[in-house]
Design a protein around this motif. Structure first.
Motif, short mmCIF file in Angstrom:
data_model
loop_
_atom_site.label_atom_id
_atom_site.label_comp_id
_atom_site.label_asym_id
_atom_site.label_seq_id
_atom_site.Cartn_x
_atom_site.Cartn_y
_atom_site.Cartn_z
N VAL A 1 34.44 61.38 -25.54
CA VAL A 1 34.87 60.16 -24.86
C VAL A 1 35.39 59.15 -25.88
O VAL A 1 34.68 58.82 -26.84
CB VAL A 1 33.71 59.54 -24.05
CG1 VAL A 1 34.18 58.29 -23.31
CG2 VAL A 1 33.16 60.56 -23.06
N PRO A 2 36.62 58.64 -25.71
CA PRO A 2 37.15 57.68 -26.68
C PRO A 2 36.73 56.25 -26.39
O PRO A 2 36.19 55.94 -25.31
CB PRO A 2 38.67 57.83 -26.50
CG PRO A 2 38.82 58.17 -25.05
CD PRO A 2 37.61 59.00 -24.69
N GLY B 1 21.89 63.35 -11.02
CA GLY B 1 22.38 64.24 -9.97
C GLY B 1 23.77 63.86 -9.50
O GLY B 1 24.55 63.22 -10.21
N ASP B 2 24.05 64.22 -8.26
CA ASP B 2 25.39 64.01 -7.71
C ASP B 2 25.72 62.55 -7.47
O ASP B 2 24.86 61.68 -7.52
CB ASP B 2 25.51 64.76 -6.37
CG ASP B 2 25.63 66.27 -6.59
OD1 ASP B 2 25.94 66.67 -7.72
OD2 ASP B 2 25.40 67.01 -5.63
N TYR B 3 27.01 62.34 -7.21
CA TYR B 3 27.55 61.03 -6.84
C TYR B 3 27.31 59.99 -7.95
O TYR B 3 26.57 59.03 -7.81
CB TYR B 3 26.99 60.55 -5.49
CG TYR B 3 27.23 61.55 -4.39
CD1 TYR B 3 28.43 62.24 -4.32
CD2 TYR B 3 26.25 61.80 -3.43
CE1 TYR B 3 28.65 63.17 -3.32
CE2 TYR B 3 26.47 62.73 -2.42
CZ TYR B 3 27.68 63.42 -2.38
OH TYR B 3 27.92 64.33 -1.39
N LYS B 4 27.95 60.28 -9.06
CA LYS B 4 27.93 59.37 -10.20
C LYS B 4 29.35 59.29 -10.74
O LYS B 4 30.18 60.18 -10.49
CB LYS B 4 26.97 59.86 -11.28
CG LYS B 4 27.35 61.24 -11.85
CD LYS B 4 26.29 61.77 -12.79
CE LYS B 4 26.66 63.17 -13.29
NZ LYS B 4 25.60 63.76 -14.12
N ALA B 5 29.65 58.24 -11.48
CA ALA B 5 30.99 58.08 -12.06
C ALA B 5 30.91 57.20 -13.28
O ALA B 5 30.00 56.37 -13.42
CB ALA B 5 31.96 57.51 -11.02
N PHE B 6 31.90 57.37 -14.15
CA PHE B 6 31.99 56.59 -15.39
C PHE B 6 33.43 56.13 -15.56
O PHE B 6 34.37 56.92 -15.42
CB PHE B 6 31.55 57.45 -16.59
CG PHE B 6 31.73 56.78 -17.92
CD1 PHE B 6 30.92 55.72 -18.29
CD2 PHE B 6 32.72 57.18 -18.81
CE1 PHE B 6 31.07 55.08 -19.52
CE2 PHE B 6 32.88 56.57 -20.03
CZ PHE B 6 32.05 55.51 -20.38
N ALA B 7 33.60 54.82 -15.82
CA ALA B 7 34.93 54.24 -16.01
C ALA B 7 34.99 53.53 -17.35
O ALA B 7 33.97 53.09 -17.89
CB ALA B 7 35.24 53.25 -14.88
N LEU B 8 36.19 53.41 -17.90
CA LEU B 8 36.38 52.71 -19.17
C LEU B 8 37.78 52.11 -19.23
O LEU B 8 38.62 52.37 -18.38
CB LEU B 8 36.14 53.65 -20.36
CG LEU B 8 36.85 55.02 -20.43
CD1 LEU B 8 38.34 54.93 -20.58
CD2 LEU B 8 36.26 55.83 -21.59
N ASN B 9 37.98 51.28 -20.24
CA ASN B 9 39.34 50.85 -20.55
C ASN B 9 39.59 50.98 -22.04
O ASN B 9 38.67 51.27 -22.83
CB ASN B 9 39.63 49.43 -20.02
CG ASN B 9 39.04 48.33 -20.89
OD1 ASN B 9 38.33 48.57 -21.87
ND2 ASN B 9 39.31 47.09 -20.53
N VAL B 10 40.84 50.78 -22.44
CA VAL B 10 41.24 50.99 -23.83
C VAL B 10 40.48 50.06 -24.76
O VAL B 10 40.25 50.38 -25.94
CB VAL B 10 42.76 50.78 -23.96
CG1 VAL B 10 43.20 50.78 -25.42
CG2 VAL B 10 43.50 51.88 -23.21
N GLY B 11 40.05 48.90 -24.26
CA GLY B 11 39.33 47.95 -25.09
C GLY B 11 37.88 48.29 -25.33
O GLY B 11 37.20 47.58 -26.05
N GLY B 12 37.38 49.39 -24.74
CA GLY B 12 36.02 49.81 -24.97
C GLY B 12 35.02 49.32 -23.94
O GLY B 12 33.82 49.57 -24.07
#
Length: 564
Positions: free
Chosen positions: A299-300, A318-329
């Motif tokens: 992951v960058p 478990g299920d139904y999880k998510a991870f978000a990011l942006n270029v700024g960290g």
């Protein structure tokens, strides 16, 4: 028994009893995970845990500086882990630290030092640190930490007030929180002696009246119950099991979405949730679907605390999880959502809220849904490691006015943000004058890696580390104006058959290096010089032996031209 002076560290979890009452199994699982983080930081800082009880930890350190640094590391690491949970389910420690005379008995420590540390922990904010004046005096000039003086505090079972300070915790954008000053509770003036008989009389009359009212009400309820037949209990037990937050998707997920409070409540999924949900949208062609354990190492943009969280809590969830990011960290993560759409929305909203709070111009995007990468942009372009190297002949103190290629407003921003920032920090520069700085990381290697990733994503090509902490780590020309990045293998000013030789000769040459060419493109090199002028003179002299009208085209990693 042996007496000694030690820095005493006391920590426990805010609202632990409530967390256990709401979900005992999940709370105990997370406590074990969080305690492993706490124990690891204490051991690395040279501390020793001498007592534990439930969620509480008592440790000793030989140095107040080590104790405070360890406490900050713990709080920042656990703050990252808490990002995936709603405020009501976050598990946050309070930490108190003092220096005191203690008695050691069978490995345990006793005395006022231990008691005061425990009282300071009670004064700390949730997720915060509170220290005594003795600790503040020891660390104020040794750590880049800000404090808020909350004055003398009267605490339980300590005869004299304790003068305390709150530690200002660093946010993700490098700024600091403003601790809320806790004022000592004001003492209520004692009532006059003559008033007590009157108070007792009034209370007695009220108590008699309330008792009579309740007795009559009870009689009426009993009579009503006797006249009404009891309801027949249902013979069919509930078919819907109660799922813990870590339950499989086929069970009913918890109705509490782990996203920010202002987000709309997602509807509860039906019992057969895994079959009822819409299929996952296919990732874009450039995404890399991954099965099994989440590949946190790839992951960058993120710091190592987030990476540790992704490799641990996120991967295991478990299920139904998510991870978000942006270029700024900036990042956002949610676990144990009622459905996939709630996970996607919650992660992006959480990330964007943090980015907006720090005025980051970059938008947040989903990186992973479940354990599958859905990020459309792939890995940012990076130069080969090592990302920087120290060369005493070319390094010099960082000065924003000399930063190459950028305009004056960007130089002012570097002066205002990079120069005063806490270590470790680094600035990456792109060939189109794009730049990105990363501040306040545990190591120069981490700040350099993250700066290069973000800069590369913005520029679309590999960037270069220009400055680390207080120094420029590449030669910064002063005799010429920097115009771009120098790549000998493709530079049109150099005759084609000579380019490979220039690449070979430059190689790993340390010190100041310069390249000059004449009208026929025949190069001359000045290598391994102790200063810029010597490198320039050497390049021009060598070029003059092969060509005419020679001029300097490169110094170090930069193409250059005359100063206007």
């Amino acid at each position: 028994m042996k007496r000694k002076i030690a820095a005493i560290f006391a920590a426990d979890i805010a609202g632990y009893s409530r967390l256990v009452a709401e979900d005992e199994e999940e709370t105990l699982r997370r406590l074990a995970s969080y305690r492993s983080v706490v124990d690891d930081f204490i051991a690395k800082a040279g501390g020793r845990i001498f007592n534990t009880a439930g969620d509480a930890v008592l440790a000793e350190f030989p140095s107040a500086v080590d104790a405070v640094r360890c406490a900050i590391d713990i709080q920042e690491s656990l703050r990252t882990r808490n990002m995936a949970y709603p405020p009501s389910r976050q598990m946050s420690f309070r930490i108190g630290i003092t220096i005191g005379d203690v008695v050691e008995r069978d490995g345990d420590l006793l005395g006022d030092g231990v008691n005061i540390a425990a009282r300071l922990e009670g004064l700390a904010e949730v997720g915060g640190i509170c220290v005594s004046r003795a600790v503040h005096e020891q660390v104020a000039n040794k750590l880049s930490v800000q404090f808020a003086d909350i004055g003398a505090q009267e605490v339980k079972n300590i005869p004299t007030p304790v003068h305390a300070y709150m530690v200002a915790m660093r946010r993700e954008d490098g700024s600091y929180t403003s601790p809320q000053v806790k004022k000592p509770a004001s003492k209520v003036a004692a009532a006059p002696v003559w008033m007590w008989p009157l108070v007792v009389a009034v209370v007695s009359v009220v108590a008699i009246g309330v008792t009579g009212f309740l007795y009559n009400t009870k009689l009426k309820q009993t009579a009503t119950a006797a006249a009404t037949p009891a309801a027949t209990p249902s013979a069919v037990p509930s078919a819907v099991p109660t799922a813990t937050p870590t339950a499989a998707a086929s069970a009913t997920p918890s109705p509490m979405p782990t996203q920010m409070a202002k987000a709309p409540m997602a509807p509860m999924a039906p019992p057969n949730a895994s079959a009822a949900m819409a299929p996952t949208p296919a990732p874009s062609p450039s995404a890399m679907p991954m099965a099994g354990k989440f590949p946190a190492d790839s992951v960058p943009f993120i710091n190592e605390r987030v990476r540790s969280y992704l490799a641990g809590d996120y991967s295991a969830a478990g299920d139904y999880k998510a991870f978000a990011l942006n270029v700024g960290g900036f990042t956002g993560s949610v676990l144990n959502q009622p459905n996939e759409e709630a996970a996607r929305t919650g992660a992006v909203e959480q990330c964007q809220k943090r980015a907006d709070a720090a005025q980051s111009p970059r938008r947040c995007e989903l990186y992973a849904v479940g354990n599958t990468i859905v990020y459309a942009h792939g890995k940012p372009p990076m130069p080969p490691p090592p990302y920087f190297r120290h060369d005493p002949m070319t390094e010099r103190p960082f000065a924003s006015k000399d930063f190459p290629m950028v305009r004056d407003p960007q130089k002012a921003r570097l002066e205002n943000m990079f120069v005063p920032a806490q270590k470790s920090r680094a600035v990456a520069l792109g060939p189109g004058a794009q730049y990105f700085m990363v501040l306040g990381t545990p190591s120069p290697e981490e700040s350099s890696r993250r700066a290069l990733e973000s800069c590369g994503a913005i520029a679309g090509v590999a960037c270069m580390i220009v400055a680390v902490d207080e120094s420029y780590v590449v030669p910064i020309p002063t005799l010429f104006r920097v115009t771009g990045f120098f790549h000998a293998a493709s530079n049109a000013s150099i005759v084609a058959e000579a380019r490979d030789d220039v690449v070979r000769r430059l190689g790993e040459a340390m010190g100041w290096n310069a390249v000059a060419v004449g009208t026929s493109g025949r190069p001359g090199l000045g290598l391994k010089a102790a200063d810029e002028q010597t490198a320039v003179n050497g390049a021009l002299a060598e070029c003059a032996k092969r060509d005419s009208d020679c001029h300097v085209i490169a110094i170090g990693p930069f193409t250059v031209g005359p100063i206007n």
